[in-house]
Every structure is written in structure tokens, then in C-alpha cells.
Design a protein around this motif. Structure first.
Motif, mmCIF file in Angstrom:
data_model
loop_
_atom_site.group_PDB
_atom_site.id
_atom_site.type_symbol
_atom_site.label_atom_id
_atom_site.label_comp_id
_atom_site.label_asym_id
_atom_site.label_seq_id
_atom_site.Cartn_x
_atom_site.Cartn_y
_atom_site.Cartn_z
ATOM 1 N N UNK A 146 0.837 -1.207 0.000
ATOM 2 C CA UNK A 146 0.000 0.000 0.000
ATOM 3 C C UNK A 146 0.870 1.253 0.000
ATOM 4 N N UNK A 147 1.963 1.225 0.750
ATOM 5 C CA UNK A 147 2.847 2.382 0.824
ATOM 6 C C UNK A 147 3.570 2.608 -0.499
ATOM 7 N N UNK A 148 3.877 1.529 -1.226
ATOM 8 C CA UNK A 148 4.531 1.632 -2.525
ATOM 9 C C UNK A 148 3.652 2.404 -3.511
ATOM 10 N N UNK A 149 2.340 2.217 -3.408
ATOM 11 C CA UNK A 149 1.393 2.935 -4.276
ATOM 12 C C UNK A 149 1.188 4.366 -3.796
ATOM 13 N N UNK A 150 1.063 4.548 -2.481
ATOM 14 C CA UNK A 150 0.671 5.851 -1.931
ATOM 15 C C UNK A 150 1.825 6.841 -1.825
ATOM 16 N N UNK A 151 3.055 6.360 -1.667
ATOM 17 C CA UNK A 151 4.165 7.280 -1.439
ATOM 18 C C UNK A 151 4.390 8.266 -2.587
ATOM 19 N N UNK A 152 4.472 7.824 -3.863
ATOM 20 C CA UNK A 152 4.655 8.821 -4.931
ATOM 21 C C UNK A 152 3.481 9.776 -5.043
ATOM 22 N N UNK A 153 2.258 9.291 -4.754
ATOM 23 C CA UNK A 153 1.088 10.175 -4.778
ATOM 24 C C UNK A 153 1.245 11.277 -3.747
ATOM 25 N N UNK A 154 1.651 10.884 -2.523
ATOM 26 C CA UNK A 154 1.852 11.853 -1.452
ATOM 27 C C UNK A 154 2.913 12.880 -1.825
ATOM 28 N N UNK A 155 4.004 12.405 -2.448
ATOM 29 C CA UNK A 155 5.097 13.304 -2.807
ATOM 30 C C UNK A 155 4.698 14.250 -3.941
ATOM 31 N N UNK A 156 3.947 13.747 -4.921
ATOM 32 C CA UNK A 156 3.452 14.613 -5.995
ATOM 33 C C UNK A 156 2.556 15.715 -5.429
ATOM 34 N N UNK A 157 1.658 15.330 -4.535
ATOM 35 C CA UNK A 157 0.757 16.308 -3.929
ATOM 36 C C UNK A 157 1.550 17.399 -3.221
ATOM 37 N N UNK A 158 2.571 16.992 -2.466
ATOM 38 C CA UNK A 158 3.340 17.979 -1.708
ATOM 39 C C UNK A 158 4.194 18.849 -2.622
ATOM 40 N N UNK A 160 3.641 19.737 -5.761
ATOM 41 C CA UNK A 160 2.868 20.652 -6.601
ATOM 42 C C UNK A 160 1.895 21.530 -5.818
ATOM 43 N N UNK A 161 1.499 21.084 -4.624
ATOM 44 C CA UNK A 161 0.490 21.841 -3.874
ATOM 45 C C UNK A 161 0.980 22.304 -2.507
ATOM 46 N N UNK A 162 2.202 21.898 -2.140
ATOM 47 C CA UNK A 162 2.696 22.199 -0.793
ATOM 48 C C UNK A 162 2.693 23.672 -0.447
ATOM 49 N N UNK A 163 3.123 24.519 -1.374
ATOM 50 C CA UNK A 163 3.197 25.951 -1.090
ATOM 51 C C UNK A 163 1.828 26.609 -1.080
ATOM 52 N N UNK A 164 0.881 26.035 -1.831
ATOM 53 C CA UNK A 164 -0.445 26.660 -1.953
ATOM 54 C C UNK A 164 -1.388 26.225 -0.831
ATOM 55 N N UNK A 165 -1.447 24.905 -0.583
ATOM 56 C CA UNK A 165 -2.408 24.407 0.412
ATOM 57 C C UNK A 165 -1.724 23.458 1.398
ATOM 58 N N UNK A 166 -0.428 23.695 1.664
ATOM 59 C CA UNK A 166 0.340 22.799 2.526
ATOM 60 C C UNK A 166 -0.311 22.491 3.864
ATOM 61 N N UNK A 167 -0.738 23.506 4.644
ATOM 62 C CA UNK A 167 -1.360 23.225 5.949
ATOM 63 C C UNK A 167 -2.614 22.356 5.835
ATOM 64 N N UNK A 168 -3.439 22.600 4.803
ATOM 65 C CA UNK A 168 -4.646 21.791 4.600
ATOM 66 C C UNK A 168 -4.261 20.383 4.187
ATOM 67 N N UNK A 169 -3.234 20.274 3.343
ATOM 68 C CA UNK A 169 -2.820 18.989 2.769
ATOM 69 C C UNK A 169 -2.371 18.007 3.838
ATOM 70 N N UNK A 170 -1.684 18.509 4.870
ATOM 71 C CA UNK A 170 -1.119 17.607 5.880
ATOM 72 C C UNK A 170 -1.949 17.549 7.161
ATOM 73 N N UNK A 171 -3.067 18.246 7.191
ATOM 74 C CA UNK A 171 -3.914 18.196 8.391
ATOM 75 C C UNK A 171 -5.336 17.749 8.055
#
Length: 358
Positions: A146-158, A160-171
Motif C-alpha cells: 500500500x505504501x509503494x502505491x501511496x508514497x509517490x502520490x503523497x510526494x506529488x501532492x506535496x 505541486x500543492x505544498x506551497x499553496x495548500x500545505x497546511x490543509x494537505x497535511x492536516x
């Protein structure tokens, strides 16, 4: 070389022991929260790495995939032993012969390369008159797939979106994903077979790793301050109290406050990884060794349990067998790395032309 956090390494080992005890029918009657520990810890280090690499990543489109592959290549020797052992033990247990054995072995590659987490190999495929395929071989290794599938998704989200919605993304987003699983089945734990099975546990892995980003932010906030002895003592007391609470919960299957436990684990890891409590001053080499052995222990423990299922053997004796087997496996992998590295370079030299400068 940066020193490892000994308390984190101890918790790796404790997590493996709790999960082993649960699977073996021992004192601990549940262990799912310690799977979240591994998700959150992996997310913490991945987010920490991305923050440190900010501005240095040339190709954001391929970087998460490359990071994930590099990380999971290190796990491959251990997980391969776990999957192959489960394949052999199951074939012996159910006495597969002829085409049954062929169909069973054909199920193995999907698991070896962590592709079970994509759902590519459906469950309930008939192998024999009495046996059907499960979602995965070596059921305890589902979290790695499950982590093998989810890890790149999590990293892509962060990325491309970390600076814009970072607090929402991780909470809020991990709370939303955990909430979806709780609404579906009343708990984060389980296969969630009625809601997509591996899709659901992939979402669980994604939620845990995004929560690891929150742990990174909180631990950095805690690290920012200088504490008086009283403050350090209070941080240590809070950390140890949270750890004791979670361990007590692992002995109580009837406790169903998943959200509370996840919140406690986020706070626990934030305190632990901040390095500001007294536990961060512990420097004992045996704890590092225990943390190192946690991966081989986790990968082979289920195969050993199944091998002794039905025999009268004390749980401590079984864990001792698993510990010794994990130690031997770790030493073999460590000794074999130079050999396999040389073999890989030799094959590349034999099959490929030398790379030319542009």
C-alpha cells in the motif's frame, strides 16, 4: 554520520513485537495503530527530504517515482524472503499439485514487486477446489504494498500543492481520508473489502504519510524553542505518557476511538522526533540493532507463525526463533550486497554499450 534517534529505533522494534503478538494470538489483542506508526514515520522522512531538496529537484515529474523505487529497493531482499516463504508454506499446507501449483506460483510476481497494492491481482481467483487467492501473499506485508502505491502520490501532492495548500494537505486531508474509512466500516483498521479493498488501504497509507508531514511541521516547531529543565522534563513526561497510553490500548481490542489514537500518535512522534525530550539523549547501540532488525522480523514473522500453527509452542520461544531467523537474514543480506552489486554491474557491462557523453 548523523546519529539515529534511539527512541524511534526502539519504537520500531516494539511495533514489530506488538504486531507479532497480535498475529500469534498473544497478549496484544490489536496492533493496527503501530502500522500507522510506519506510515507516519515514512511520510515524515519523505516530507523532510522534499523540504531539504527544495529548489534542487530538476524534474518534479519523475522525482517521486525515483525516490520511491530507491527506497523500496532496500526492502526488496527482506520482502522477497517473506513472499517466497509464504508461497512455499501455503503450497505445502494446501498440498497444491500440477496446474494448482503453477497457478499459485504465477500469483507470486505481482506480490514480489509490490503490485498487489494496485489491485492488479484480484482476490477470490480459484486455485483449487478449496483455495482461492487472497488480496496478497504474506498478509502482513500489505502495508508495504500500500505504501509503494501511496508514497509517490503523497510526494506529488506535496511538490505541486505544498506551497499553496500545505497546511490543509497535511492536516485536514488525512483526517478526511481517515474519516472516510471510519464512516465506511467504523474503524480505520481492516481490509474494507466492501469499499475497494486495496484502494481503501492505499488511502489509509496516503492518510498516514500525509500525517507524517504534519508531524514534521510540529516537530520543527517544538525544536525551535530552547527549554529550561522543567520544560524538558514536561516534554519527556508527555512523550512517555502517550507511548504508555498507546501500548495499553494495544492490549484492549474493545477500545474503538481511532481518531483519538491517531491524534495521540501524531503528538507522540512530534515530541520524539523533535529531539528536545530527555529520550533523545539515549545513545545505546543495542537499540540501533533492534531497530535495524525490525524490518526482517516484520517480513518473516507471519511465515514462521504459520509454520508452527497448531503446534504447542510458547510465544516467547516463537519470537526467539523469529528474532534469530531475522538476524541471520539481515547478515546474509548485508554480506550479499557487494556480490549482487558486482553481478549487476557485470550484467550491465555484458549487455549494454558504455554510456556516451552528449
Amino acid at each position: 554520520m548523523k546519529k539515529k534517534n534511539n527512541m524511534v529505533e526502539l519504537c520500531r522494534f516494539l511495533a514489530c513485537y506488538v504486531i507479532f503478538s497480535y498475529h500469534a494470538g498473544g497478549r496484544f489483542t490489536t496492533g493496527w495503530i503501530f502500522v500507522e506508526f510506519f506510515f507516519m514515520l515514512s511520510g515524515y522522512f519523505a516530507i523532510k527530504h522534499l523540504v531539504r531538496m527544495e529548489g534542487k529537484i530538476e524534474n518534479k515529474a519523475t522525482y517521486p517515482i525515483q525516490y520511491t523505487i530507491d527506497k523500496f529497493k532496500r526492502l526488496l531482499p527482506y520482502t522477497t524472503v517473506g513472499f517466497v516463504a509464504d508461497c512455499i508454506i501455503s503450497a505445502w499446507k494446501y498440498q497444491f499439485t500440477g496446474m494448482e501449483l503453477v497457478k499459485w506460483i504465477l500469483y507470486l510476481p505481482v506480490n514480489l514487486f509490490y503490485l498487489a497494492g494496485t489491485g492488479m491481482m484480484p482476490a477470490d481467483v480459484p486455485i483449487s477446489d478449496t483455495v482461492q487467492t487472497s488480496y496478497i501473499m504474506g498478509g502482513a506485508l500489505w502495508y508495504i504494498c500500500a505504501m509503494f502505491v501511496a508514497m509517490p502520490v503523497m510526494m506529488y501532492l506535496y511538490l505541486y500543492l505544498g506551497k499553496k495548500i500545505g497546511p490543509w494537505l497535511i492536516s485536514f486531508l488525512p483526517m478526511l481520508l481517515y474519516g472516510y474509512l471510519i464512516i465506511c466500516d467504523g474503524t480505520v483498521n481492516g481490509w474494507h473489502a466492501d469499499h475497494g479493498a486495496f484502494l481503501a488501504v492505499d488511502l489509509r497509507a496516503l492518510a498516514g504519510m500525509l500525517a507524517g508531514g504534519l508531524i514534521y511541521v510540529l516537530s520543527e516547531r517544538i525544536r525551535r524553542y530552547r527549554y529550561k529543565p522543567v520544560g524538558t522534563a514536561l516534554l519527556t513526561l508527555a512523550e512517555l505518557s502517550l507511548l504508555a497510553f498507546v501500548l495499553c490500548f494495544a492490549c484492549t481490542s474493545g477500545f474503538s476511538q481511532d481518531g483519538l489514537l491517531i491524534g495521540c500518535f501524531i503528538l507522540l512522534l512530534s515530541l520524539m522526533l523533535s529531539g528536545k525530550s530527555l529520550t533523545a539523549r539515549i545513545q545505546l547501540q543495542p537499540l540501533i540493532w533492534l531497530g535495524t532488525l525490525s524490518l526482517p522480523i516484520y517480513c518473516i514473522h507471519e511465515a514462521v507463525i504459520i509454520s508452527f500453527w497448531g503446534y504447542e509452542i510458547e510465544k516467547w520461544n516463537m519470537f526467539l526463533i523469529i528474532f534469530v531467523a531475522a538476524l541471520i537474514l539481515h547478515l546474509l543480506v548485508k554480506l550479499g550486497k557487494p556480490l549482487f552489486g558486482a553481478l549487476g554491474r557485470g550484467l550491465k557491462k555484458l549487455c549494454c554499450y558504455p554510456e556516451q557523453d552528449a
